[in-house]
Design a protein around this motif. Structure first.
Motif, PDB file in Angstrom:
ATOM      1  N   LYS A  82      27.630  38.380   5.255  1.00 48.08           N
ATOM      2  CA  LYS A  82      26.769  39.467   5.728  1.00 48.08           C
ATOM      3  C   LYS A  82      27.620  40.704   6.004  1.00 48.08           C
ATOM      4  O   LYS A  82      28.761  40.595   6.440  1.00 48.08           O
ATOM      5  N   ASP A  83      27.046  41.868   5.758  1.00 52.72           N
ATOM      6  CA  ASP A  83      27.668  43.157   6.065  1.00 52.72           C
ATOM      7  C   ASP A  83      28.986  43.373   5.323  1.00 52.72           C
ATOM      8  O   ASP A  83      29.861  44.096   5.796  1.00 52.72           O
ATOM      9  N   ILE A  84      29.112  42.733   4.182  1.00 46.31           N
ATOM     10  CA  ILE A  84      30.268  42.950   3.294  1.00 46.31           C
ATOM     11  C   ILE A  84      29.681  43.319   1.940  1.00 46.31           C
ATOM     12  O   ILE A  84      28.753  42.657   1.464  1.00 46.31           O
ATOM     13  N   HIS A  85      30.206  44.393   1.347  1.00 43.63           N
ATOM     14  CA  HIS A  85      29.595  44.947   0.140  1.00 43.63           C
ATOM     15  C   HIS A  85      30.639  45.259  -0.928  1.00 43.63           C
ATOM     16  O   HIS A  85      31.799  45.492  -0.621  1.00 43.63           O
ATOM     17  N   ILE A  86      30.153  45.309  -2.147  1.00 43.04           N
ATOM     18  CA  ILE A  86      30.910  45.879  -3.267  1.00 43.04           C
ATOM     19  C   ILE A  86      30.132  47.131  -3.677  1.00 43.04           C
ATOM     20  O   ILE A  86      28.909  47.091  -3.839  1.00 43.04           O
ATOM     21  N   LEU A 122      41.874  64.335 -14.190  1.00 42.01           N
ATOM     22  CA  LEU A 122      41.173  65.593 -13.934  1.00 42.01           C
ATOM     23  C   LEU A 122      39.686  65.530 -14.285  1.00 42.01           C
ATOM     24  O   LEU A 122      39.132  66.401 -14.964  1.00 42.01           O
ATOM     25  N   ASN A 123      39.040  64.429 -13.825  1.00 42.63           N
ATOM     26  CA  ASN A 123      37.597  64.288 -14.010  1.00 42.63           C
ATOM     27  C   ASN A 123      37.043  63.324 -12.968  1.00 42.63           C
ATOM     28  O   ASN A 123      37.783  62.749 -12.180  1.00 42.63           O
ATOM     29  N   GLN A 124      35.734  63.149 -12.993  1.00 42.05           N
ATOM     30  CA  GLN A 124      35.071  62.197 -12.102  1.00 42.05           C
ATOM     31  C   GLN A 124      35.167  60.803 -12.726  1.00 42.05           C
ATOM     32  O   GLN A 124      34.867  60.632 -13.909  1.00 42.05           O
ATOM     33  N   SER A 125      35.575  59.820 -11.946  1.00 41.37           N
ATOM     34  CA  SER A 125      35.708  58.444 -12.423  1.00 41.37           C
ATOM     35  C   SER A 125      35.031  57.493 -11.443  1.00 41.37           C
ATOM     36  O   SER A 125      34.960  57.764 -10.247  1.00 41.37           O
ATOM     37  N   TRP A 126      34.570  56.360 -11.960  1.00 42.28           N
ATOM     38  CA  TRP A 126      33.960  55.325 -11.130  1.00 42.28           C
ATOM     39  C   TRP A 126      35.035  54.374 -10.629  1.00 42.28           C
ATOM     40  O   TRP A 126      35.867  53.899 -11.408  1.00 42.28           O
ATOM     41  N   ASN A 127      35.017  54.099  -9.327  1.00 44.50           N
ATOM     42  CA  ASN A 127      35.920  53.129  -8.713  1.00 44.50           C
ATOM     43  C   ASN A 127      35.097  52.104  -7.950  1.00 44.50           C
ATOM     44  O   ASN A 127      34.056  52.423  -7.382  1.00 44.50           O
ATOM     45  N   ILE A 128      35.586  50.879  -7.931  1.00 43.97           N
ATOM     46  CA  ILE A 128      34.924  49.796  -7.210  1.00 43.97           C
ATOM     47  C   ILE A 128      35.638  49.594  -5.878  1.00 43.97           C
ATOM     48  O   ILE A 128      36.866  49.520  -5.827  1.00 43.97           O
ATOM     49  N   TYR A 129      34.853  49.504  -4.800  1.00 47.54           N
ATOM     50  CA  TYR A 129      35.385  49.307  -3.453  1.00 47.54           C
ATOM     51  C   TYR A 129      34.810  48.038  -2.836  1.00 47.54           C
ATOM     52  O   TYR A 129      33.634  47.717  -3.051  1.00 47.54           O
ATOM     53  N   LEU A 130      35.625  47.367  -2.056  1.00 44.60           N
ATOM     54  CA  LEU A 130      35.179  46.280  -1.192  1.00 44.60           C
ATOM     55  C   LEU A 130      35.039  46.869   0.208  1.00 44.60           C
ATOM     56  O   LEU A 130      35.981  47.492   0.713  1.00 44.60           O
ATOM     57  N   ILE A 131      33.880  46.703   0.817  1.00 43.65           N
ATOM     58  CA  ILE A 131      33.603  47.288   2.131  1.00 43.65           C
ATOM     59  C   ILE A 131      33.346  46.163   3.128  1.00 43.65           C
ATOM     60  O   ILE A 131      32.432  45.355   2.937  1.00 43.65           O
ATOM     61  N   ASN A 132      34.160  46.119   4.174  1.00 45.82           N
ATOM     62  CA  ASN A 132      33.971  45.134   5.237  1.00 45.82           C
ATOM     63  C   ASN A 132      33.313  45.840   6.423  1.00 45.82           C
ATOM     64  O   ASN A 132      33.987  46.370   7.292  1.00 45.82           O
ATOM     65  N   PRO A 140      37.968  44.390  10.272  1.00 47.14           N
ATOM     66  CA  PRO A 140      36.569  44.802  10.402  1.00 47.14           C
ATOM     67  C   PRO A 140      36.427  46.323  10.273  1.00 47.14           C
ATOM     68  O   PRO A 140      37.315  47.077  10.655  1.00 47.14           O
ATOM     69  N   LYS A 141      35.307  46.738   9.705  1.00 45.62           N
ATOM     70  CA  LYS A 141      34.951  48.155   9.560  1.00 45.62           C
ATOM     71  C   LYS A 141      35.972  48.938   8.732  1.00 45.62           C
ATOM     72  O   LYS A 141      36.296  50.083   9.029  1.00 45.62           O
ATOM     73  N   THR A 142      36.496  48.292   7.674  1.00 44.74           N
ATOM     74  CA  THR A 142      37.432  48.959   6.765  1.00 44.74           C
ATOM     75  C   THR A 142      36.968  48.742   5.322  1.00 44.74           C
ATOM     76  O   THR A 142      36.045  47.977   5.063  1.00 44.74           O
TER      77      THR A 142
END
Length: 131
Positions: free
Chosen positions: A11-15, A26-36, A70-72
């Motif tokens: 729970k409360d953990i996202h990609i 020098l452009n916009q790129s998509w990055n994947i993040y893990l969110i705790n 937590p919360k990072t």
């Protein structure tokens, strides 16, 4: 045996997929993040990523992310425009409080696009949360 192992609910953990300015290209790129966004300290954190479309598959990438407090959040990988039409899967495994947690996050084909941008918790950026 796997059936004997208890896997608590994640729970409360996202990609999230986040579009950011890339100084190198020098452009916009998509990055994947893990969110705790939870109260758990994630230990021995591993994310395995892969994509598929019809008979095509991407390479399977494994990311050892160590400890996430937590919360990072932490950047997992850059995702190229060529794989946005693919079903992109991110398998998360980590330990917390002596228990093994496991969850798969999925971006359906064509779901990573500007029209789906929304505010992402903790990041203070717009992005797309996976299913």
């Amino acid at each position: 045996m796997r059936k004997d192992i208890e896997f608590p609910e994640v729970k409360d953990i996202h990609i999230a997929a986040v579009k950011e300015w890339d100084e190198a290209f020098l452009n916009q790129s998509w990055n994947i993040y893990l969110i705790n966004n939870s109260k758990l300290t994630m230990e021995v954190t591993i994310v395995v990523s892969r994509g598929s479309k019809d008979d095509q598959k991407t390479a399977t990438l494994r990311h050892g992310l160590g400890i996430l407090e937590p919360k990072t959040f932490r950047k997992v990988e850059f995702i190229t425009e060529e794989v946005l039409p693919f079903k992109n899967e991110f398998l998360l495994s980590f330990f917390a409080n002596g228990k093994l947690y496991d969850r798969m996050f999925v971006f359906e084909p064509y779901s990573i696009k500007d029209e789906n941008l929304d505010e992402i918790p903790l990041l203070e950026h717009q992005g797309i949360l996976s299913n």
